[in-house]
Design a protein around this motif. Sequence first.
Motif, PDB file in Angstrom:
ATOM      1  N   MET A 355     -19.640 -47.525  20.612  1.00  0.00           N
ATOM      2  CA  MET A 355     -18.677 -46.501  21.011  1.00  0.00           C
ATOM      3  C   MET A 355     -17.253 -47.029  20.880  1.00  0.00           C
ATOM      4  SD  MET A 355     -18.418 -43.372  22.049  1.00  0.00           S
ATOM      5  CE  MET A 355     -19.983 -42.894  22.801  1.00  0.00           C
ATOM      6  N   LEU A 356     -16.457 -46.327  20.094  1.00  0.00           N
ATOM      7  CA  LEU A 356     -15.012 -46.575  20.110  1.00  0.00           C
ATOM      8  C   LEU A 356     -14.481 -45.927  21.380  1.00  0.00           C
ATOM      9  CD1 LEU A 356     -12.343 -47.452  18.570  1.00  0.00           C
ATOM     10  CD2 LEU A 356     -12.301 -45.120  17.679  1.00  0.00           C
ATOM     11  N   GLN A 357     -13.881 -46.753  22.237  1.00  0.00           N
ATOM     12  CA  GLN A 357     -13.386 -46.254  23.514  1.00  0.00           C
ATOM     13  C   GLN A 357     -11.906 -46.577  23.653  1.00  0.00           C
ATOM     14  OE1 GLN A 357     -16.189 -48.641  25.868  1.00  0.00           O
ATOM     15  NE2 GLN A 357     -16.914 -46.722  26.775  1.00  0.00           N
ATOM     16  N   SER A 358     -11.269 -45.889  24.578  1.00  0.00           N
ATOM     17  CA  SER A 358      -9.944 -46.313  25.014  1.00  0.00           C
ATOM     18  C   SER A 358     -10.069 -46.710  26.471  1.00  0.00           C
ATOM     19  CB  SER A 358      -8.917 -45.198  24.840  1.00  0.00           C
ATOM     20  OG  SER A 358      -7.633 -45.672  25.212  1.00  0.00           O
ATOM     21  N   VAL A 359      -9.500 -47.868  26.811  1.00  0.00           N
ATOM     22  CA  VAL A 359      -9.661 -48.417  28.159  1.00  0.00           C
ATOM     23  C   VAL A 359      -8.284 -48.605  28.797  1.00  0.00           C
ATOM     24  CG1 VAL A 359     -11.826 -49.556  27.554  1.00  0.00           C
ATOM     25  CG2 VAL A 359      -9.663 -50.792  27.295  1.00  0.00           C
ATOM     26  N   PRO A 360      -8.258 -48.697  30.142  1.00  0.00           N
ATOM     27  CA  PRO A 360      -6.980 -48.890  30.831  1.00  0.00           C
ATOM     28  C   PRO A 360      -6.250 -50.120  30.296  1.00  0.00           C
ATOM     29  CG  PRO A 360      -8.695 -48.355  32.404  1.00  0.00           C
ATOM     30  CD  PRO A 360      -9.376 -48.560  31.080  1.00  0.00           C
ATOM     31  N   HIS A 361      -4.949 -50.002  30.219  1.00  0.00           N
ATOM     32  CA  HIS A 361      -4.172 -51.089  29.634  1.00  0.00           C
ATOM     33  C   HIS A 361      -2.781 -51.121  30.244  1.00  0.00           C
ATOM     34  CE1 HIS A 361      -3.769 -47.408  27.275  1.00  0.00           C
ATOM     35  NE2 HIS A 361      -2.553 -47.790  26.938  1.00  0.00           N
ATOM     36  N   SER A 362      -2.153 -52.272  30.078  1.00  0.00           N
ATOM     37  CA  SER A 362      -0.783 -52.422  30.551  1.00  0.00           C
ATOM     38  C   SER A 362       0.174 -52.174  29.405  1.00  0.00           C
ATOM     39  CB  SER A 362      -0.577 -53.841  31.086  1.00  0.00           C
ATOM     40  OG  SER A 362       0.811 -54.090  31.206  1.00  0.00           O
ATOM     41  N   LEU A 363       1.198 -51.407  29.674  1.00  0.00           N
ATOM     42  CA  LEU A 363       2.248 -51.221  28.671  1.00  0.00           C
ATOM     43  C   LEU A 363       3.451 -52.091  29.000  1.00  0.00           C
ATOM     44  CD1 LEU A 363       2.005 -47.356  28.243  1.00  0.00           C
ATOM     45  CD2 LEU A 363       1.326 -49.101  26.600  1.00  0.00           C
ATOM     46  N   THR A 369       5.057 -45.270  35.218  1.00  0.00           N
ATOM     47  CA  THR A 369       5.442 -44.956  33.843  1.00  0.00           C
ATOM     48  C   THR A 369       4.238 -45.079  32.919  1.00  0.00           C
ATOM     49  OG1 THR A 369       7.559 -45.944  34.406  1.00  0.00           O
ATOM     50  CG2 THR A 369       7.180 -45.442  32.105  1.00  0.00           C
ATOM     51  N   SER A 370       3.432 -46.125  33.141  1.00  0.00           N
ATOM     52  CA  SER A 370       2.222 -46.277  32.343  1.00  0.00           C
ATOM     53  C   SER A 370       1.296 -45.081  32.532  1.00  0.00           C
ATOM     54  CB  SER A 370       1.479 -47.554  32.740  1.00  0.00           C
ATOM     55  OG  SER A 370       2.195 -48.681  32.309  1.00  0.00           O
ATOM     56  N   ARG A 371       1.247 -44.600  33.781  1.00  0.00           N
ATOM     57  CA  ARG A 371       0.380 -43.455  34.065  1.00  0.00           C
ATOM     58  C   ARG A 371       0.839 -42.225  33.282  1.00  0.00           C
ATOM     59  NH1 ARG A 371      -0.168 -44.454  39.660  1.00  0.00           N
ATOM     60  NH2 ARG A 371       1.625 -43.120  40.004  1.00  0.00           N
ATOM     61  N   ALA A 375      -2.137 -44.458  30.448  1.00  0.00           N
ATOM     62  CA  ALA A 375      -2.643 -45.818  30.238  1.00  0.00           C
ATOM     63  C   ALA A 375      -3.695 -46.233  31.266  1.00  0.00           C
ATOM     64  CB  ALA A 375      -1.480 -46.811  30.242  1.00  0.00           C
ATOM     65  N   ASP A 376      -3.886 -45.441  32.330  1.00  0.00           N
ATOM     66  CA  ASP A 376      -4.894 -45.778  33.342  1.00  0.00           C
ATOM     67  C   ASP A 376      -6.283 -45.258  32.980  1.00  0.00           C
ATOM     68  OD1 ASP A 376      -2.928 -46.897  34.821  1.00  0.00           O
ATOM     69  OD2 ASP A 376      -2.841 -45.326  36.353  1.00  0.00           O
ATOM     70  N   ASP A 377      -6.366 -44.449  31.964  1.00  0.00           N
ATOM     71  CA  ASP A 377      -7.609 -43.716  31.708  1.00  0.00           C
ATOM     72  C   ASP A 377      -8.590 -44.514  30.859  1.00  0.00           C
ATOM     73  OD1 ASP A 377      -6.447 -41.641  33.086  1.00  0.00           O
ATOM     74  OD2 ASP A 377      -5.709 -40.645  31.279  1.00  0.00           O
TER      75      ASP A 377
END
Length: 433
Positions: A355-363, A369-371, A375-377
């Motif tokens: 599965m290609l996923q997108s995971v929470p990350h820090s910007l 602002t990230s939210r 970026a939390d999803d």
Amino acid sequence: MAHTARLHPRRARQAAHRPRADARLFAGEGHPVNANEPTPEAPHGAARPGITRRGVIAVAAGGLIAGTVVTLSGWTPQPKLILAPSGAGNRTPLPIPPLAEPEIAHDGTRVFSLTAQAGESRIHPGGPTPSWGYNGAFAGPTLRAAEGDRVRIVVRNELPETTTVHWHGMKLPAQYDGGAHQPIAPGEEWMAEWEIEQPAASCWYHPHTHGTTEAQVGRGLMGLFLLDDELSAWSGLPIDYGIDDVPVIVTDRSFNADGSFAARERTAFGLLGDSVIVNGALSPTFEVARALTRLRLLNGSSARTYHFVVQGVPMMLVGTETGLLPDPIPINSVTLTPGERAEVLVELEPGQTAMLQSVPHSLGLLQSTSRAAGADDRFDVLELRAAAAFDGPELAIAELDMLAAALPPRSRHQTSFGRWCSPTTGSTAPRWT
Ligand SMILES: [Cu+2]
């Protein structure tokens, strides 16, 4: 047995003298990015941004794709958005945008025709989605040309409002850039013509109208513009479009119960959707036919950033904004802010599902602002389902060291137009607005 890699004769002679590629991302000479810092999902080798001013600029620029002017001080953080879990239910085969067939003019110019039009798309189970597209109801065909080609694109506007077409990532005369100053009124035609003077790259096109870019792209106006060059054809990278060279246009949307698009969540960066669609499909699956698959990832979203991972599958970064990297780089993840592209290779075993996923990350930004950039999803993007047996080239990632020698050297990427460094992907990119 694996096929012998197709090495460019000139490069093949140099291969023996080339040092092994390391795992750092280079944003141009002298700008190594902190690619080796671990993240929870990525024990090593991931591209992870630091807290830098450039990071802020990169994300701010991402917001500007939508023509959105924001002041962070005036923005109230929204509750965390939860993307609809896609689950293991029925998946839609990944639609592949058709390759546009150009007419070849007497002087060799490749002439493409795009008609911006309204229609209805089958995206959501609730009902048909009113949408816009080029030469169809949603998105547009993939345009393709090579360095040295002359291209002419005739754009007809059959929409009820003014539009433009901007060629994102393309080096071209300003008069054909397709910004807000080159409007195409309803019923009118506009023509752009230029010579491709840049190396192989994954570019894209979309409206860039003043104040309505986000709305027009959101309805579906976007497409890929792929560039090849002499070396890309020799590189040994997968090149069979839609088979092992796969467009993956990732955008987020929200839907009303009747299937129409909804504008539900506006943040400082633009509109956030609660569902992800890839090439216009919800919960897509792609049948992997060969060991090595090249995914051309485009973040076509207005506000959302993605941190892509494929658990349990070797992944290599081979290209970013301005084209192919000098060396393939093993990665565990790659971050794309709106408008950015990355080309990655994934290697699956026969019968494997990943599965290609997108995971929470820090910007590298304030949490609120990230939210605002989502970026939390954490959510699924694209299922990769390998066939029981593969056909075609049996190239493996382990052989890419050799192929690296065939990729364009860094010097080819030093073109004359300005670029900025994006620490989130370690990519260099032409300036765009
Ligand atoms: Cu753009």
